[in-house]
Design an enzyme around this catalytic site. Structure first.
Site, PDB file in Angstrom:
ATOM      1  N   GLY A   1      -0.097   0.421   3.290  1.00 20.80           N
ATOM      2  CA  GLY A   1      -0.999   1.177   4.137  1.00 20.80           C
ATOM      3  C   GLY A   1      -1.879   2.020   3.242  1.00 20.80           C
ATOM      4  CG  HIS A   2      -4.000   0.632   0.331  1.00 22.87           C
ATOM      5  ND1 HIS A   2      -4.460  -0.419  -0.409  1.00 22.87           N
ATOM      6  CD2 HIS A   2      -2.725   0.824  -0.055  1.00 22.87           C
ATOM      7  CE1 HIS A   2      -3.497  -0.856  -1.200  1.00 22.87           C
ATOM      8  NE2 HIS A   2      -2.443  -0.115  -0.997  1.00 22.87           N
TER       9      HIS A   2
ATOM     10  CD  GLN B   1       3.942  -3.295  -1.217  1.00 20.70           C
ATOM     11  OE1 GLN B   1       3.705  -4.294  -1.864  1.00 20.70           O
ATOM     12  NE2 GLN B   1       3.448  -3.117  -0.011  1.00 20.70           N
TER      13      GLN B   1
ATOM     14  CG  ASP C   1       3.546   5.177   0.208  1.00 20.54           C
ATOM     15  OD1 ASP C   1       2.828   4.333   0.754  1.00 20.54           O
ATOM     16  OD2 ASP C   1       4.767   5.285   0.409  1.00 20.54           O
TER      17      ASP C   1
ATOM     18  CE  LYS D   1      -0.762   0.876  -4.520  1.00 16.94           C
ATOM     19  NZ  LYS D   1       0.311   1.845  -4.240  1.00 16.94           N
TER      20      LYS D   1
HETATM   21  P1  IMP Z   1       9.349  -4.405   2.777  1.00 16.86           P
HETATM   22  O1  IMP Z   1       8.269  -4.501   1.757  1.00 16.86           O
HETATM   23  O2  IMP Z   1       8.850  -4.129   4.160  1.00 16.86           O
HETATM   24  O3  IMP Z   1      10.282  -5.584   2.703  1.00 16.86           O
HETATM   25  O4  IMP Z   1      10.250  -3.113   2.422  1.00 16.86           O
HETATM   26  C1  IMP Z   1      11.065  -3.073   1.247  1.00 16.86           C
HETATM   27  C2  IMP Z   1      11.076  -1.672   0.655  1.00 16.86           C
HETATM   28  O5  IMP Z   1       9.793  -1.378   0.114  1.00 16.86           O
HETATM   29  C3  IMP Z   1      11.370  -0.562   1.659  1.00 16.86           C
HETATM   30  O6  IMP Z   1      12.072   0.477   0.986  1.00 16.86           O
HETATM   31  C4  IMP Z   1       9.990  -0.051   2.044  1.00 16.86           C
HETATM   32  O7  IMP Z   1      10.013   1.291   2.493  1.00 16.86           O
HETATM   33  C5  IMP Z   1       9.273  -0.184   0.717  1.00 16.86           C
HETATM   34  N1  IMP Z   1       7.827  -0.371   0.851  1.00 16.86           N
HETATM   35  C6  IMP Z   1       7.178  -1.508   1.166  1.00 16.86           C
HETATM   36  N2  IMP Z   1       5.854  -1.310   1.176  1.00 16.86           N
HETATM   37  C7  IMP Z   1       5.653  -0.041   0.848  1.00 16.86           C
HETATM   38  C8  IMP Z   1       4.476   0.756   0.631  1.00 16.86           C
HETATM   39  O8  IMP Z   1       3.331   0.311   0.749  1.00 16.86           O
HETATM   40  N3  IMP Z   1       4.694   2.050   0.271  1.00 16.86           N
HETATM   41  C9  IMP Z   1       5.937   2.566   0.092  1.00 16.86           C
HETATM   42  N4  IMP Z   1       7.052   1.870   0.265  1.00 16.86           N
HETATM   43  C10 IMP Z   1       6.914   0.580   0.637  1.00 16.86           C
END
Ligand code: IMP
Length: 429
Positions: free
Chosen positions: A39-40, A224, A12, A15
């Site tokens: 989520g961009h 991420q 977040d 990017k």
């Molecule tokens: P998953 O990727 O849905 O398996 O989530 C695993 C961890 O990564 C969790 O703590 C999510 O909140 C975090 N996470 C996954 N994608 C994002 C992102 O795009 N931004 C921030 N945190 C993320």
């Protein structure tokens, strides 16, 4: 030239907006890993567009957009995103292609994630619920469904039977019902006509390497951030893919020597969603103020993000693991009127810790952050377009972040709109 833009905190970092800002000269935009957990947000002409799967360059008419090898793609989500973009007249790129090597997020992956997160109770990861983890598990188990499988629906009955024989007992173990072969084949048959025309003929490696050889510009966007990387992040509170610059080689099908620049994106503060250590987390009214001003609510899940200060040890970690060549600082304007801090090191069991890697994930959650407090700035900086135009306090804050990261700043964003950026060096030169 091939440039990689990655998140250097917990995701977040903004990017999408960075990629969008530099997009005018890009011939290709490539998403390499992750799925709709990302989520961009991109703001074009005052309109907010949230992208989950589609690369941020989708609005540029000169560019081809590719969904890369290590992505996990929910077909329903992708089609909805494409429809929404079309309705908003934002789907303007030359082409949108999907790597045949990318995997499909299947309904049983979504179900498994939901059931297992519930069962974990206090030990839940706090995942985004987009089926990401189980899809990568299936891939590693050699039971994943790749995009290229959609071209061979005739072999799928057998394969789906094998998958369900392994996965249904687990779903039932957690209290779910299980899935039928007929339904899963129906799912594949439903989406194949939409997706197959978008699957590029050869692995995207061929296209990207040819583009690079012709001197075209390829912008690879990570999803991420470093501290969510499956290997280098704060395990087990991480995502399931490789979020680092090195991961871009696999996701795009290129060799490491082909990457010319690696740009790390960091906020002027820091945020994190989900469970896991966050040493510089701020609590109380100040956190709420930054959260509100910075609109720190997940673009995917709407969850409020925890807010904290920039962590110098963590940024240096990001610079080293990714081999950063440049830094982009985002949301600089959010700290107007706030006395900013930077964590310079931690104290753990009486020891001074300056290197993020000195502590493992369990120790990190008990480390005491030690801060340097800066004067900050009271002026509105959203109209500044040159570093020299910034008030002294803002210059000091951004310069400190640069020094602690040990990487030169390329740009500082001072507002959410396209163009609200101080560009210090052209990315493509
Ligand atoms: P998953 O990727 O849905 O398996 O989530 C695993 C961890 O990564 C969790 O703590 C999510 O909140 C975090 N996470 C996954 N994608 C994002 C992102 O795009 N931004 C921030 N945190 C993320």
């Amino acid at each position: 030239m091939i440039v990689v833009v990655i998140g250097s905190q917990w995701g977040d970092e903004g990017k999408g907006a960075v990629v969008d800002n530099w997009g005018k000269k890009a011939d290709y935009f490539v998403r390499v890993q992750g799925g709709a957990n990302a989520g961009h947000s991109v703001i074009v002409g005052g309109k907010k567009i949230v992208l989950h799967l589609v690369p941020s360059g989708v609005t540029y008419a000169q560019a081809d957009c590719l969904l890369g090898n290590d992505m996990v793609i929910d077909p329903k989500g992708l089609i909805k995103e494409i429809d929404d973009l079309s309705a908003a007249q934002a789907l303007n790129c030359k082409s949108l292609g999907i790597s045949p090597l990318a995997h499909l997020v299947m309904p049983y992956c979504l179900e498994l994630e939901k059931l297992r997160e519930q069962a974990r109770g206090n030990n839940a990861i706090g995942t985004t619920g987009r089926g990401i983890g189980p899809t990568y598990e299936m891939r590693a188990r050699r039971l994943g469904i790749r995009m290229e499988h959609l071209r061979h629906l005739d072999i799928m009955p057998d394969y789906v039977k094998t998958i369900l024989a392994e996965i249904n007992p687990e779903i039932r173990h957690w209290g779910g019902q299980g899935f039928t072969q007929k339904d899963m084949l129906g799912f594949l048959e439903q989406y194949a006509p939409y997706l197959v025309p978008m699957i590029v003929e050869y692995p995207i490696s061929v296209t990207i390497c040819a583009a690079n050889a012709k001197g075209e510009n390829v912008l690879i966007e990570g999803a991420q951030g470093l501290e969510l990387d499956i290997t280098h992040g704060t395990y087990p509170f991480v995502t399931s893919s490789s979020t680092i610059a090195g991961g871009a080689c696999s996701g795009a099908g290129i060799g490491p020597t082909m990457i010319k620049k690696v740009i790390g994106v960091t906020k002027a503060y820091c945020t994190r969603v989900g469970a896991g250590p966050f040493p510089t987390k701020i609590n109380g009214g100040l956190a709420a103020q930054i959260q509100k001003r910075g609109n720190e609510f997940g673009a995917t899940t709407g969850r409020p993000r925890d807010v904290g200060w920039v962590d110098a040890t963590q940024l240096a970690h990001a610079a080293r693991i990714n081999g950063l060549t440049g830094l982009v600082i985002t949301k600089g304007d959010v700290l107007q009127g706030i006395e900013p801090k930077i964590c310079t090191h931690y104290v753990y069991q009486g020891r001074k810790i300056t290197n993020f890697d000195e502590l493992d994930c369990c120790e990190l959650s008990k480390a005491e952050p030690i801060y340097e407090t800066l004067p900050g700035f009271s002026e509105d900086i959203s109209g500044c377009r040159k570093f020299e135009d910034l008030p002294k306090g803002a210059q000091e804050l951004f310069s400190k972040i640069q020094t602690y990261a040990g990487v030169p700043i390329l740009a500082i964003s001072v507002g959410p709109e396209r163009g609200q950026t101080i560009i210090m060096k052209d990315l493509w030169q």
